[in-house]
Design an enzyme around this catalytic site. Structure first.
Site, PDB file in Angstrom:
ATOM      1  N   ASP A 219       0.848  -1.195   0.000  1.00 18.36           N
ATOM      2  CA  ASP A 219       0.000   0.000   0.000  1.00 18.36           C
ATOM      3  C   ASP A 219       0.890   1.254   0.000  1.00 18.36           C
ATOM      4  O   ASP A 219       2.027   1.186  -0.445  1.00 18.36           O
ATOM      5  CB  ASP A 219      -0.965  -0.050   1.200  1.00 18.36           C
ATOM      6  CG  ASP A 219      -2.311   0.570   0.871  1.00 18.36           C
ATOM      7  OD1 ASP A 219      -2.316   1.741   0.459  1.00 18.36           O
ATOM      8  OD2 ASP A 219      -3.344  -0.084   1.035  1.00 18.36           O
ATOM      9  N   HIS A 242       2.133   1.813  -3.255  1.00 19.25           N
ATOM     10  CA  HIS A 242       1.313   2.812  -3.918  1.00 19.25           C
ATOM     11  C   HIS A 242       1.934   4.206  -3.935  1.00 19.25           C
ATOM     12  O   HIS A 242       1.287   5.179  -4.295  1.00 19.25           O
ATOM     13  CB  HIS A 242      -0.089   2.851  -3.281  1.00 19.25           C
ATOM     14  CG  HIS A 242      -0.851   1.569  -3.451  1.00 19.25           C
ATOM     15  ND1 HIS A 242      -2.118   1.382  -2.976  1.00 19.25           N
ATOM     16  CD2 HIS A 242      -0.515   0.402  -4.066  1.00 19.25           C
ATOM     17  CE1 HIS A 242      -2.529   0.149  -3.281  1.00 19.25           C
ATOM     18  NE2 HIS A 242      -1.571  -0.456  -3.934  1.00 19.25           N
TER      19      HIS A 242
END
Ligand SMILES: *[C@@H]1O[C@H](CO)[C@@H](O)[C@H](O)[C@H]1NC(C)=O
Ligand SMILES: *[C@@H]1O[C@H](CO)[C@@H](O)[C@H](O)[C@H]1NC(C)=O
Ligand SMILES: *[C@@H]1O[C@H](CO)[C@@H](O)[C@H](O)[C@H]1NC(C)=O
Ligand SMILES: *[C@@H]1O[C@H](CO)[C@@H](O)[C@H](O)[C@H]1NC(C)=O
Ligand SMILES: *[C@@H]1O[C@H](CO)[C@@H](O)[C@H](O)[C@H]1NC(C)=O
Ligand SMILES: *[C@@H]1O[C@H](CO)[C@@H](O)[C@H](O)[C@H]1NC(C)=O
Ligand SMILES: CC(=O)N[C@H]1CO[C@H](CO)[C@@H](O)[C@@H]1O
Ligand SMILES: CC(=O)N[C@H]1CO[C@H](CO)[C@@H](O)[C@@H]1O
Length: 406
Positions: A219, A242
């Site tokens: 993430d 991310h």
């Protein structure tokens, strides 16, 4: 008093002072006879006891977990303490695989209201997240289950260095309400497909520095929420994951403005985003996000290298909602180089209700070599100052949208 006497007095005083200091600089080793922890065993109780003794020590002290592998059901390091503490973890701490076996909900190792703590030692906090990740694999929703490896609430004047956070069940590091905390030479890893394993999330804090740190997770690498001031992310490498994100902002009614963020000298490799600011439409309160600078960034095969998205709305339908009320201003993207994994490598979509102001784009050099189109960029509701960009990157498609009529 004669000069000779005062010199002698000073000498005696220094002797006494150094003797007292040596005596009081205590070390609380969890494997000592007093605490009785042994490699392979569960050290939850021994560590809590050593912390309590260290916290009550009138002068600086150390809690030591020597090398070896230990089980830990949870730790709550609570202050205020009487003097600075160093928590030296040389070994590996293993979390229970199941959330239900943790001593606290939502947190494996927590620090609260502690001033002047140093976490160090070269050791590893292993959240053993694989089991929890396997329980929820619907990619559509974000579940909040899974505990955070390292949580810092209201911690001040502290340093976290030379430690590894591995396979957290949820966010690896969560920082909230902290002031003057530096993370350096920290290593954070989880597989690229592990959900919610954000590297370091910062909320409502001031003076947080993350430097010389590696973060590869499933993430966000670093996410900076509302109410933060003076946050510096320098010399950090991210990937997979991310990317470095400011936000999401503008979703809840208790949100505060954010200002003074610098992201400098960072490298992103194979991440979904590079550097990004994201805000939700239909914000319940108007806040500001300002004085934000991204500089000297290297992108290696990053899918969306430069993003401002004020229409961020990943799970719900947000068409025709009022625009975001987060005012973005004084933002720069400077000296950003490398490769994009998609053709659209710069996307700056500002709010139609409060357009971005004072935006600077300078010396951005990104390439795209894939088969799906040619390098391009998109800007809306912003009039940036542009220098040192090729036409394809300089807001090739640009528009001013009007707020929807509600
Ligand atoms: C440590 O101190 C806390 C707070 O005073 C107390 O609740 C806890 O029982 C203590 N733990 C141990 C193992 O002594
Ligand atoms: C999640 O995926 C794993 C394998 O990838 C599978 O064994 C498991 O049953 C799945 N869990 C759910 C809740 O779908
Ligand atoms: C910030 O924290 C560090 C580490 O404890 C300390 O040395 C420094 O004095 C603190 N700075 C301020 C302004 O309090
Ligand atoms: C954090 O980094 C900034 C920018 O590099 C620097 O000015 C500041 O002094 C640093 N603060 C701390 C607490 O180390
Ligand atoms: C960035 O890296 C360069 C070279 O590695 C170094 O000279 C410079 O001090 C770094 N700047 C920051 C803010 O870390
Ligand atoms: C580049 O990124 C894309 C999309 O994430 C990925 O499919 C591809 O394998 C990556 N290429 C390399 C060389 O890592
Ligand atoms: C282990 C775990 O995280 N389980 C959660 C998966 O998601 C459902 C909601 O869909 C939660 O109820 C479970 O607690
Ligand atoms: C990502 C990044 O810029 N990494 C650099 C951090 O600093 C060291 C030297 O201290 C460099 O070797 C890295 O390339």
């Amino acid at each position: 008093m004669s000069p000779k006497m005062s010199l002698l007095g000073m000498f005696v005083f220094l002797l006494l002072a150094s003797a007292t200091k040596a005596h009081e600089s205590s070390v609380f080793d969890v494997t000592s006879a007093e605490y009785g922890a042994k490699p392979g065993s569960d050290i939850t109780f021994a560590l809590a006891k050593a912390w309590n003794d260290s916290c009550a020590s009138p002068s600086a002290s150390k809690v030591v977990v020597p090398s070896g592998t230990y089980k830990l059901s949870g730790a709550s390091f609570r202050g205020p303490c009487k003097a600075p503490i160093e928590l030296q973890v040389q070994g590996t701490l293993l979390a229970p695989e199941k959330d239900s076996d943790l001593t606290m909900e939502g947190t494996w190792v927590g620090f609260q209201h502690v001033d002047m703590i140093t976490v160090s030692g070269g050791g590893t906090f292993d959240g053993q997240g694989a089991f929890v990740w396997s329980q929820n694999n619907s990619s559509k929703s974000k579940h909040c289950s899974g505990s955070v490896n390292l949580r810092f609430d209201f911690v001040t004047n502290s340093i976290i260095q030379d430690v590894t956070s591995l396979n957290s069940k949820n966010f690896h590091v969560h920082v909230y309400g902290c002031n003057n905390v530096t993370f350096q030479h920290v290593h954070i890893t989880a597989p690229g497909d592990s959900k919610n394993t954000d590297g370091i999330h910062i909320g409502k804090s001031t003076g947080i520095n993350i430097t010389h740190t590696f973060i590869g997770t499933g993430d966000d690498c670093v996410s900076i929420g509302d109410g933060n001031n003076q946050i510096a992310v320098t010399n950090v490498s991210c990937g997979p994951g991310h990317g470095i994100s400011i936000g999401s902002l503008g979703r809840y009614d208790n949100e505060e403005s954010l200002a003074g963020i610098i992201v400098k000298n960072c490298t992103l490799t194979n991440t979904q985003n590079g550097v990004r600011i994201k805000t939700w439409p239909n914000s319940p309160v108007a806040t500001a996000a300002s004085d934000i600078h991204f500089e000297d960034i290297i992108m290696v095969n990053v899918s969306n290298p430069i993003v401002i998205d004020q229409l961020y709305c990943p799970y719900n339908k947000c068409d025709n909602l009022p625009p975001s009320k987060v005012k973005i201003s004084d933002v720069s993207f400077k000296n950003i180089q490398g490769s994009s994994a998609t053709a659209l490598s710069l996307k700056i979509v500002c709010s139609s209700g409060s357009p971005c102001e004072n935006m600077e784009l300078a010396d951005i050099d990104l390439t795209y070599s894939g088969a799906k189109g040619t390098l391009t960029s998109q800007c809306s509701n912003v009039k940036p100052t542009i220098s040192g960009l090729t036409g394809a990157l300089a807001c090739a498609t640009s528009s001013v949208m009007l707020p929807p009529l509600i």
